[in-house]
Each structure stands twice: as C-alpha cells, then as structure tokens.
Design a protein around this motif. Structure first.
Motif, PDB file in Angstrom:
ATOM      1  N   SER A 183      39.738  36.065  43.622  1.00 50.91           N
ATOM      2  CA  SER A 183      39.852  36.511  42.719  1.00 50.91           C
ATOM      3  C   SER A 183      40.498  36.522  41.643  1.00 50.91           C
ATOM      4  O   SER A 183      41.443  35.627  41.838  1.00 50.91           O
ATOM      5  N   ARG A 184      39.981  36.692  40.597  1.00 48.33           N
ATOM      6  CA  ARG A 184      41.387  35.685  39.203  1.00 48.33           C
ATOM      7  C   ARG A 184      41.493  36.891  38.694  1.00 48.33           C
ATOM      8  O   ARG A 184      40.730  37.851  38.634  1.00 48.33           O
ATOM      9  N   ASP A 185      42.675  36.700  38.840  1.00 47.30           N
ATOM     10  CA  ASP A 185      43.845  37.913  38.301  1.00 47.30           C
ATOM     11  C   ASP A 185      43.608  37.963  36.227  1.00 47.30           C
ATOM     12  O   ASP A 185      44.273  36.595  36.618  1.00 47.30           O
ATOM     13  N   ARG A 186      43.775  38.150  35.833  1.00 48.05           N
ATOM     14  CA  ARG A 186      44.051  37.811  34.388  1.00 48.05           C
ATOM     15  C   ARG A 186      45.120  38.252  33.944  1.00 48.05           C
ATOM     16  O   ARG A 186      45.388  39.547  34.358  1.00 48.05           O
ATOM     17  N   GLU A 187      46.205  37.905  33.377  1.00 42.90           N
ATOM     18  CA  GLU A 187      47.701  38.299  32.403  1.00 42.90           C
ATOM     19  C   GLU A 187      46.851  39.212  31.750  1.00 42.90           C
ATOM     20  O   GLU A 187      45.960  38.414  31.012  1.00 42.90           O
ATOM     21  N   THR A 188      47.670  40.238  31.141  1.00 40.75           N
ATOM     22  CA  THR A 188      47.097  41.481  30.288  1.00 40.75           C
ATOM     23  C   THR A 188      47.645  40.579  28.747  1.00 40.75           C
ATOM     24  O   THR A 188      48.656  39.783  28.974  1.00 40.75           O
ATOM     25  N   GLY A 189      46.655  40.494  28.050  1.00 44.05           N
ATOM     26  CA  GLY A 189      46.613  40.397  26.138  1.00 44.05           C
ATOM     27  C   GLY A 189      46.337  38.623  26.784  1.00 44.05           C
ATOM     28  O   GLY A 189      46.586  38.031  25.266  1.00 44.05           O
ATOM     29  N   ILE A 215      45.157  32.815  30.254  1.00 40.57           N
ATOM     30  CA  ILE A 215      46.585  32.664  31.210  1.00 40.57           C
ATOM     31  C   ILE A 215      45.605  33.506  32.520  1.00 40.57           C
ATOM     32  O   ILE A 215      45.549  34.929  31.949  1.00 40.57           O
ATOM     33  N   GLY A 216      45.619  33.097  33.643  1.00 38.29           N
ATOM     34  CA  GLY A 216      45.527  34.033  34.346  1.00 38.29           C
ATOM     35  C   GLY A 216      45.427  33.147  35.962  1.00 38.29           C
ATOM     36  O   GLY A 216      46.212  31.561  36.140  1.00 38.29           O
ATOM     37  N   ARG A 217      45.552  34.260  37.005  1.00 35.98           N
ATOM     38  CA  ARG A 217      45.932  33.172  38.488  1.00 35.98           C
ATOM     39  C   ARG A 217      45.141  34.086  38.929  1.00 35.98           C
ATOM     40  O   ARG A 217      43.889  34.869  39.187  1.00 35.98           O
ATOM     41  N   ARG A 218      44.919  33.130  40.627  1.00 36.95           N
ATOM     42  CA  ARG A 218      43.912  32.798  41.379  1.00 36.95           C
ATOM     43  C   ARG A 218      44.446  33.543  42.305  1.00 36.95           C
ATOM     44  O   ARG A 218      45.029  32.633  43.221  1.00 36.95           O
ATOM     45  N   VAL A 219      43.554  34.914  43.108  1.00 43.51           N
ATOM     46  CA  VAL A 219      44.367  35.054  44.093  1.00 43.51           C
ATOM     47  C   VAL A 219      43.727  35.233  45.095  1.00 43.51           C
ATOM     48  O   VAL A 219      42.392  36.420  45.484  1.00 43.51           O
ATOM     49  N   CYS A 220      43.490  34.968  46.266  1.00 47.41           N
ATOM     50  CA  CYS A 220      42.651  35.208  48.087  1.00 47.41           C
ATOM     51  C   CYS A 220      43.361  35.615  49.037  1.00 47.41           C
ATOM     52  O   CYS A 220      44.725  35.498  49.088  1.00 47.41           O
ATOM     53  N   MET A 221      42.854  36.447  49.423  1.00 52.65           N
ATOM     54  CA  MET A 221      43.477  36.744  50.643  1.00 52.65           C
ATOM     55  C   MET A 221      42.070  37.342  51.505  1.00 52.65           C
ATOM     56  O   MET A 221      40.609  37.332  51.375  1.00 52.65           O
ATOM     57  N   PRO A 222      41.982  37.928  52.573  1.00 54.82           N
ATOM     58  CA  PRO A 222      41.107  38.341  53.647  1.00 54.82           C
ATOM     59  C   PRO A 222      40.308  39.453  53.303  1.00 54.82           C
ATOM     60  O   PRO A 222      41.113  40.223  52.499  1.00 54.82           O
ATOM     61  N   ALA A 223      39.367  40.124  53.672  1.00 54.04           N
ATOM     62  CA  ALA A 223      38.953  41.093  53.430  1.00 54.04           C
ATOM     63  C   ALA A 223      39.330  41.999  53.570  1.00 54.04           C
ATOM     64  O   ALA A 223      39.401  43.111  52.783  1.00 54.04           O
ATOM     65  N   ARG A 224      39.731  42.163  55.025  1.00 55.82           N
ATOM     66  CA  ARG A 224      40.333  43.846  55.894  1.00 55.82           C
ATOM     67  C   ARG A 224      41.702  43.769  54.233  1.00 55.82           C
ATOM     68  O   ARG A 224      41.730  44.936  54.059  1.00 55.82           O
ATOM     69  N   ASP A 225      42.368  42.792  53.972  1.00 52.78           N
ATOM     70  CA  ASP A 225      43.730  43.171  52.667  1.00 52.78           C
ATOM     71  C   ASP A 225      43.158  43.474  51.403  1.00 52.78           C
ATOM     72  O   ASP A 225      43.900  44.513  51.049  1.00 52.78           O
TER      73      ASP A 225
END
Length: 84
Positions: free
Chosen positions: A40-46, A50-60
């Motif tokens: 998922s792409r996590d955007r920086e507020t405002g 700028i943003g970062r990509r966060v990857c996790m298993p579905a259960r997490d």
C-alpha cells in the motif's frame, strides 16, 4: 401504461432468470492467502508527492486495521464532554 407494465414484467423476469443461473453455477473457491504480500502507498500528510510504500502479509494488514478500529472505538467511547 401497457408499456410500463411490460417493462416491469421484463425486468422482473430477467432478474429472476439471472438469480436462477447464478444458483446453478458452482461457487469459485476462495483465493485468500494470509501469507500473500500486499503493498500500500502511505502518503505524507500535506504532500501530494512524498510517500512511502508499505508491504506486509495480508494477515498483518488485517491486524493493523483491527487495531486502528479498536483505537478509534476506544477514543469515541471514552470521550469527555466539556460540560461534564
């Protein structure tokens, strides 16, 4: 008036036939895999850039969302009213 009745009858018949066809088809097997990595792409507020990509298993991800919902519920149920 006849056209309206004909239109309604046609729609009801089409919906009934579609439901009957769906009932006869075998259900697709679930493809859920708790080990599958979901990003998922996590955007920086405002910021729009700028943003970062966060990857996790579905259960997490499920645990993450469940904890967020619980935190929101906790805050909403323990709200202090300004007038007491």
């Amino acid at each position: 008036m006849k056209n309206l009745a004909l239109f309604v009858m046609t729609r009801v018949t089409a919906v009934g036939a579609a439901q009957f066809a769906d009932a006869r088809e075998p259900r697709a097997k679930s493809t859920y895999n708790p080990e599958q990595i979901v990003c998922s792409r996590d955007r920086e507020t405002g910021s729009r850039v700028i943003g970062r990509r966060v990857c996790m298993p579905a259960r997490d991800w499920e645990r993450f969302h469940r904890e967020q919902r619980q935190a929101i519920d906790r805050v909403q149920t323990n709200r202090v009213h300004p007038q007491g």
